[in-house]
Design a protein around this motif. Sequence first.
Motif, short mmCIF file in Angstrom:
data_model
loop_
_atom_site.label_atom_id
_atom_site.label_comp_id
_atom_site.label_asym_id
_atom_site.label_seq_id
_atom_site.Cartn_x
_atom_site.Cartn_y
_atom_site.Cartn_z
N ASN A 22 33.01 32.69 53.61
CA ASN A 22 32.47 33.49 52.51
C ASN A 22 33.65 34.00 51.69
O ASN A 22 34.13 35.11 51.88
N PRO A 23 34.14 33.19 50.74
CA PRO A 23 35.38 33.51 50.02
C PRO A 23 35.30 34.84 49.27
O PRO A 23 34.26 35.22 48.74
N THR A 24 36.43 35.52 49.22
CA THR A 24 36.48 36.81 48.52
C THR A 24 36.20 36.67 47.04
O THR A 24 35.71 37.62 46.43
N ARG A 27 32.74 37.54 46.57
CA ARG A 27 32.29 38.85 47.03
C ARG A 27 32.87 40.02 46.24
O ARG A 27 32.18 40.99 45.97
N ILE A 28 34.14 39.93 45.86
CA ILE A 28 34.80 41.07 45.21
C ILE A 28 34.15 41.46 43.88
O ILE A 28 33.98 42.65 43.62
N LEU A 31 31.47 44.05 44.47
CA LEU A 31 31.76 45.31 45.16
C LEU A 31 31.44 46.50 44.26
O LEU A 31 31.66 46.45 43.05
N VAL A 54 40.38 35.96 41.37
CA VAL A 54 39.47 37.09 41.49
C VAL A 54 39.57 37.97 40.24
O VAL A 54 38.55 38.43 39.71
#
Length: 138
Positions: A22-24, A27-28, A31, A54
Amino acid sequence: ILPGSGEYCLNQILSPFALARNPTINRIPNLKVSHVSFVYGETDWIDSSAGLEVQKACESMNTQNGGSSAPEVEVHRVRNAGHLLMLENWEEFNSAAILSAGGSIDALHPNAPIPQKLVFEISQIDGSNYVIVEKSQS
């Protein structure tokens, strides 16, 4: 003393097929925080391009949504340091930690080394493909 080989070994073993579950980068941007910082060593075996990806994803999300739904992302590079940057150049790492936590350059000791702040720059190849190139702000 023998030169370190673990970092080189892991890099060679993992680079061809190591993929995050689950690559950042996915996800980032979602947040619920206002700020995220990445700090890399200049000779780190982990490439700073992931932090720049990112950064780009969050800026794109904020542009599309017309606001600030994704966190602001900063990417810092500590000179003369590898993966153990907090040991190899602790003074510049401390400066990066202070800046990442919202401190200003004025809050640092007058002789404290300032880490490089990286930003992405898109270099167009053709209409749909691009390459992210790092650009130093300091």
